[in-house]
Design a protein around this motif. Sequence first.
Motif, PDB file in Angstrom:
ATOM      1  N   UNK A  46       0.727  -1.310   0.143  1.00 35.93           N
ATOM      2  CA  UNK A  46       0.122  -0.162  -0.174  1.00 35.93           C
ATOM      3  C   UNK A  46       0.945   1.288   0.016  1.00 35.93           C
ATOM      4  N   UNK A  47       0.656   2.368  -0.777  1.00 34.65           N
ATOM      5  CA  UNK A  47       1.473   3.284  -0.951  1.00 34.65           C
ATOM      6  C   UNK A  47       1.014   4.306   0.191  1.00 34.65           C
ATOM      7  N   UNK A  48       1.812   4.946   0.919  1.00 38.77           N
ATOM      8  CA  UNK A  48       1.691   5.841   1.935  1.00 38.77           C
ATOM      9  C   UNK A  48       2.460   7.006   1.710  1.00 38.77           C
ATOM     10  N   UNK A  49       1.852   8.160   2.502  1.00 38.48           N
ATOM     11  CA  UNK A  49       2.662   9.366   2.122  1.00 38.48           C
ATOM     12  C   UNK A  49       3.965   9.517   3.043  1.00 38.48           C
ATOM     13  N   UNK A  50       3.816   8.607   4.091  1.00 33.96           N
ATOM     14  CA  UNK A  50       5.370   8.382   4.581  1.00 33.96           C
ATOM     15  C   UNK A  50       6.375   7.573   4.008  1.00 33.96           C
ATOM     16  N   UNK A  51       5.882   7.030   3.001  1.00 29.81           N
ATOM     17  CA  UNK A  51       7.101   5.980   2.450  1.00 29.81           C
ATOM     18  C   UNK A  51       8.136   6.926   1.881  1.00 29.81           C
ATOM     19  N   UNK A  52       7.743   8.309   1.396  1.00 29.01           N
ATOM     20  CA  UNK A  52       8.752   9.081   1.062  1.00 29.01           C
ATOM     21  C   UNK A  52       9.731   9.616   2.335  1.00 29.01           C
ATOM     22  N   UNK A  53       9.212   9.565   3.435  1.00 26.40           N
ATOM     23  CA  UNK A  53      10.005   9.840   4.596  1.00 26.40           C
ATOM     24  C   UNK A  53      11.230   8.591   4.697  1.00 26.40           C
ATOM     25  N   UNK A  54      10.731   7.434   4.632  1.00 26.18           N
ATOM     26  CA  UNK A  54      11.552   6.287   4.477  1.00 26.18           C
ATOM     27  C   UNK A  54      12.406   6.128   3.419  1.00 26.18           C
ATOM     28  N   UNK A  55      12.042   6.409   2.265  1.00 26.36           N
ATOM     29  CA  UNK A  55      13.090   6.511   1.361  1.00 26.36           C
ATOM     30  C   UNK A  55      14.038   7.746   1.477  1.00 26.36           C
ATOM     31  N   UNK A  56      13.679   8.739   1.992  1.00 25.34           N
ATOM     32  CA  UNK A  56      14.768   9.576   2.390  1.00 25.34           C
ATOM     33  C   UNK A  56      15.723   9.090   3.421  1.00 25.34           C
ATOM     34  N   UNK A  57      15.126   8.628   4.512  1.00 27.46           N
ATOM     35  CA  UNK A  57      16.135   7.877   5.514  1.00 27.46           C
ATOM     36  C   UNK A  57      16.931   6.853   4.845  1.00 27.46           C
ATOM     37  N   UNK A  58      16.296   6.093   3.893  1.00 28.44           N
ATOM     38  CA  UNK A  58      17.342   5.075   3.178  1.00 28.44           C
ATOM     39  C   UNK A  58      18.600   5.646   2.782  1.00 28.44           C
ATOM     40  N   UNK A  59      18.213   6.667   2.121  1.00 32.03           N
ATOM     41  CA  UNK A  59      19.178   7.547   1.078  1.00 32.03           C
ATOM     42  C   UNK A  59      20.416   7.980   2.211  1.00 32.03           C
ATOM     43  N   UNK A  60      19.848   8.597   3.323  1.00 33.78           N
ATOM     44  CA  UNK A  60      20.785   9.008   4.346  1.00 33.78           C
ATOM     45  C   UNK A  60      21.634   8.180   4.916  1.00 33.78           C
ATOM     46  N   UNK A  61      20.960   6.771   5.139  1.00 37.10           N
ATOM     47  CA  UNK A  61      21.630   6.099   5.968  1.00 37.10           C
ATOM     48  C   UNK A  61      22.730   5.352   5.084  1.00 37.10           C
ATOM     49  N   UNK A  62      22.494   5.325   3.672  1.00 41.94           N
ATOM     50  CA  UNK A  62      23.379   4.617   2.754  1.00 41.94           C
ATOM     51  C   UNK A  62      24.567   5.728   2.485  1.00 41.94           C
ATOM     52  N   UNK A  63      24.254   6.770   2.556  1.00 47.00           N
ATOM     53  CA  UNK A  63      25.552   7.828   2.478  1.00 47.00           C
ATOM     54  C   UNK A  63      26.361   8.280   3.747  1.00 47.00           C
ATOM     55  N   UNK A  64      25.530   7.831   4.815  1.00 44.27           N
ATOM     56  CA  UNK A  64      26.399   8.026   6.029  1.00 44.27           C
ATOM     57  C   UNK A  64      26.496   7.058   6.854  1.00 44.27           C
ATOM     58  N   UNK A  96      23.102  -0.929   8.798  1.00 41.19           N
ATOM     59  CA  UNK A  96      23.087   0.199   7.913  1.00 41.19           C
ATOM     60  C   UNK A  96      22.282  -0.075   6.738  1.00 41.19           C
ATOM     61  N   UNK A  97      20.901  -0.617   7.250  1.00 39.63           N
ATOM     62  CA  UNK A  97      19.716  -1.016   6.084  1.00 39.63           C
ATOM     63  C   UNK A  97      18.500  -0.463   6.511  1.00 39.63           C
ATOM     64  N   UNK A  98      17.840  -0.152   5.757  1.00 35.40           N
ATOM     65  CA  UNK A  98      16.605   0.483   5.649  1.00 35.40           C
ATOM     66  C   UNK A  98      15.528  -0.259   4.619  1.00 35.40           C
ATOM     67  N   UNK A  99      14.466  -0.968   5.102  1.00 36.66           N
ATOM     68  CA  UNK A  99      13.728  -1.752   4.052  1.00 36.66           C
ATOM     69  C   UNK A  99      12.439  -1.838   4.643  1.00 36.66           C
ATOM     70  N   UNK A 100      11.402  -2.083   3.812  1.00 33.32           N
ATOM     71  CA  UNK A 100       9.838  -2.373   3.889  1.00 33.32           C
ATOM     72  C   UNK A 100       9.819  -3.729   4.253  1.00 33.32           C
TER      73      UNK A 100
END
Length: 160
Positions: A46-64, A96-100
Amino acid sequence: MWREGNRIHFQTTAVETSTPVITGAYIDLKQVQPPTVMRNLCSAKVNLESDAVFEQITDYVKSHQDEVKKINGVFVYIVTSKGEPTAQWTIDLKKGEVYRGEPKAKVDTTLTVDDKDMIQMALGKLNPQVAFMQGKLKIKGNIMLTQKLKTLLDANRPKL
Protein backbone atom coordinates in the motif's frame (compact mmCIF):
# COMPACT_ATOMS: atom_id res chain seq x y z
CA MET A 1 -22.51 -18.03 20.22
CA TRP A 2 -19.96 -20.62 21.36
CA ARG A 3 -17.26 -22.74 19.82
CA GLU A 4 -16.75 -26.49 19.96
CA GLY A 5 -13.68 -27.50 17.97
CA ASN A 6 -14.08 -26.17 14.42
CA ARG A 7 -17.82 -25.63 14.81
CA ILE A 8 -19.37 -22.38 15.98
CA HIS A 9 -22.91 -22.74 17.36
CA PHE A 10 -25.19 -19.74 17.62
CA GLN A 11 -28.72 -18.65 18.28
CA THR A 12 -30.49 -15.32 18.08
CA THR A 13 -33.45 -13.82 19.85
CA ALA A 14 -35.68 -10.83 19.16
CA VAL A 15 -34.67 -8.04 21.50
CA GLU A 16 -38.21 -6.73 21.95
CA THR A 17 -39.88 -10.05 22.89
CA SER A 18 -36.89 -12.20 23.91
CA THR A 19 -38.33 -14.84 21.54
CA PRO A 20 -35.79 -17.16 19.87
CA VAL A 21 -35.59 -16.45 16.14
CA ILE A 22 -32.79 -18.83 15.14
CA THR A 23 -31.89 -21.86 17.22
CA GLY A 24 -29.64 -24.86 16.64
CA ALA A 25 -27.60 -23.04 14.01
CA TYR A 26 -23.91 -23.62 13.44
CA ILE A 27 -21.04 -22.87 11.09
CA ASP A 28 -18.23 -25.35 10.40
CA LEU A 29 -14.81 -23.76 10.01
CA LYS A 30 -12.71 -25.53 7.41
CA GLN A 31 -9.36 -24.02 8.41
CA VAL A 32 -8.66 -21.90 11.46
CA GLN A 33 -5.62 -19.64 11.40
CA PRO A 34 -4.72 -16.83 13.76
CA PRO A 35 -4.43 -13.39 12.21
CA THR A 36 -1.09 -12.69 10.58
CA VAL A 37 -1.13 -8.92 10.57
CA MET A 38 2.63 -8.47 10.34
CA ARG A 39 3.05 -10.96 7.49
CA ASN A 40 0.27 -9.21 5.59
CA LEU A 41 1.95 -5.84 6.16
CA CYS A 42 5.09 -7.09 4.44
CA SER A 43 3.34 -8.58 1.43
CA ALA A 44 0.77 -5.81 0.88
CA LYS A 45 2.26 -2.86 -0.96
CA VAL A 46 0.00 0.00 0.00
CA ASN A 47 1.46 3.36 -0.94
CA LEU A 48 1.56 5.80 1.94
CA GLU A 49 2.64 9.43 2.15
CA SER A 50 5.24 8.46 4.76
CA ASP A 51 6.95 6.11 2.28
CA ALA A 52 8.79 9.21 1.05
CA VAL A 53 10.13 9.79 4.57
CA PHE A 54 11.51 6.25 4.74
CA GLU A 55 13.00 6.56 1.25
CA GLN A 56 14.83 9.72 2.36
CA ILE A 57 16.02 7.93 5.49
CA THR A 58 17.23 5.07 3.27
CA ASP A 59 19.29 7.49 1.17
CA TYR A 60 20.71 9.14 4.28
CA VAL A 61 21.66 5.82 5.87
CA LYS A 62 23.40 4.68 2.66
CA SER A 63 25.46 7.85 2.43
CA HIS A 64 26.31 8.14 6.16
CA GLN A 65 27.09 4.53 7.13
CA ASP A 66 29.71 5.34 9.79
CA GLU A 67 27.49 7.93 11.44
CA VAL A 68 24.31 5.83 11.60
CA LYS A 69 26.08 2.69 12.83
CA LYS A 70 26.98 4.66 15.98
CA ILE A 71 23.27 4.59 16.86
CA ASN A 72 23.60 0.79 16.93
CA GLY A 73 19.92 -0.14 17.05
CA VAL A 74 17.22 -1.96 15.14
CA PHE A 75 13.92 -0.11 14.87
CA VAL A 76 10.60 -1.22 13.43
CA TYR A 77 8.02 1.34 12.39
CA ILE A 78 4.45 0.13 12.12
CA VAL A 79 2.65 2.77 10.08
CA THR A 80 -1.11 2.90 10.46
CA SER A 81 -3.81 4.43 8.33
CA LYS A 82 -7.31 4.97 9.69
CA GLY A 83 -6.28 3.09 12.84
CA GLU A 84 -5.22 -0.07 11.00
CA PRO A 85 -1.62 -1.28 10.56
CA THR A 86 -0.77 -0.67 6.92
CA ALA A 87 3.00 -0.90 6.48
CA GLN A 88 6.06 -2.01 8.39
CA TRP A 89 9.51 -0.48 7.91
CA THR A 90 12.72 -1.80 9.46
CA ILE A 91 15.60 0.57 10.15
CA ASP A 92 18.59 -1.62 11.03
CA LEU A 93 21.31 0.80 12.05
CA LYS A 94 23.61 -2.00 13.18
CA LYS A 95 23.95 -3.13 9.55
CA GLY A 96 23.08 0.21 7.96
CA GLU A 97 19.92 -1.00 6.18
CA VAL A 98 16.43 0.41 5.75
CA TYR A 99 13.73 -1.68 4.10
CA ARG A 100 10.02 -2.28 4.07
CA GLY A 101 9.21 -5.56 5.79
CA GLU A 102 9.97 -7.83 8.72
CA PRO A 103 13.21 -7.33 10.65
CA LYS A 104 16.05 -9.78 10.04
CA ALA A 105 17.60 -9.12 13.46
CA LYS A 106 16.45 -8.69 17.05
CA VAL A 107 14.40 -5.48 17.35
CA ASP A 108 15.41 -2.93 19.97
CA THR A 109 12.42 -0.65 19.58
CA THR A 110 9.03 -0.80 17.84
CA LEU A 111 7.30 2.45 17.02
CA THR A 112 3.68 2.68 15.93
CA VAL A 113 2.53 5.89 14.27
CA ASP A 114 -0.18 7.05 11.88
CA ASP A 115 0.91 7.88 8.34
CA LYS A 116 -0.11 11.54 8.67
CA ASP A 117 1.59 11.94 12.05
CA MET A 118 4.81 10.48 10.60
CA ILE A 119 4.72 13.15 7.90
CA GLN A 120 4.13 15.88 10.49
CA MET A 121 7.09 14.66 12.57
CA ALA A 122 9.34 14.51 9.51
CA LEU A 123 8.38 18.06 8.54
CA GLY A 124 9.12 19.26 12.07
CA LYS A 125 5.50 20.26 12.66
CA LEU A 126 4.98 17.59 15.34
CA ASN A 127 7.58 17.00 18.02
CA PRO A 128 8.07 13.23 18.56
CA GLN A 129 8.02 13.69 22.36
CA VAL A 130 4.73 15.58 22.13
CA ALA A 131 3.36 12.89 19.80
CA PHE A 132 4.32 10.25 22.36
CA MET A 133 2.68 12.17 25.20
CA GLN A 134 -0.50 12.63 23.12
CA GLY A 135 -0.63 8.91 22.27
CA LYS A 136 0.01 9.54 18.58
CA LEU A 137 3.33 7.70 18.78
CA LYS A 138 3.50 4.40 20.64
CA ILE A 139 6.88 2.95 21.58
CA LYS A 140 7.76 -0.53 22.79
CA GLY A 141 11.27 -1.46 23.78
CA ASN A 142 14.26 0.83 24.37
CA ILE A 143 12.61 4.24 24.46
CA MET A 144 15.89 6.05 25.15
CA LEU A 145 17.40 4.68 21.94
CA THR A 146 14.63 6.32 19.91
CA GLN A 147 15.95 9.77 20.82
CA LYS A 148 18.95 9.05 18.59
CA LEU A 149 16.57 8.64 15.62
CA LYS A 150 15.83 12.35 15.68
CA THR A 151 19.07 12.95 13.75
CA LEU A 152 17.69 10.87 10.85
CA LEU A 153 14.50 12.91 10.66
CA ASP A 154 16.34 16.22 11.11
CA ALA A 155 18.86 15.35 8.40
CA ASN A 156 16.07 14.67 5.90
CA ARG A 157 13.80 17.61 6.68
CA PRO A 158 14.95 19.99 3.90
CA LYS A 159 14.36 17.37 1.17
CA LEU A 160 10.75 16.53 2.06
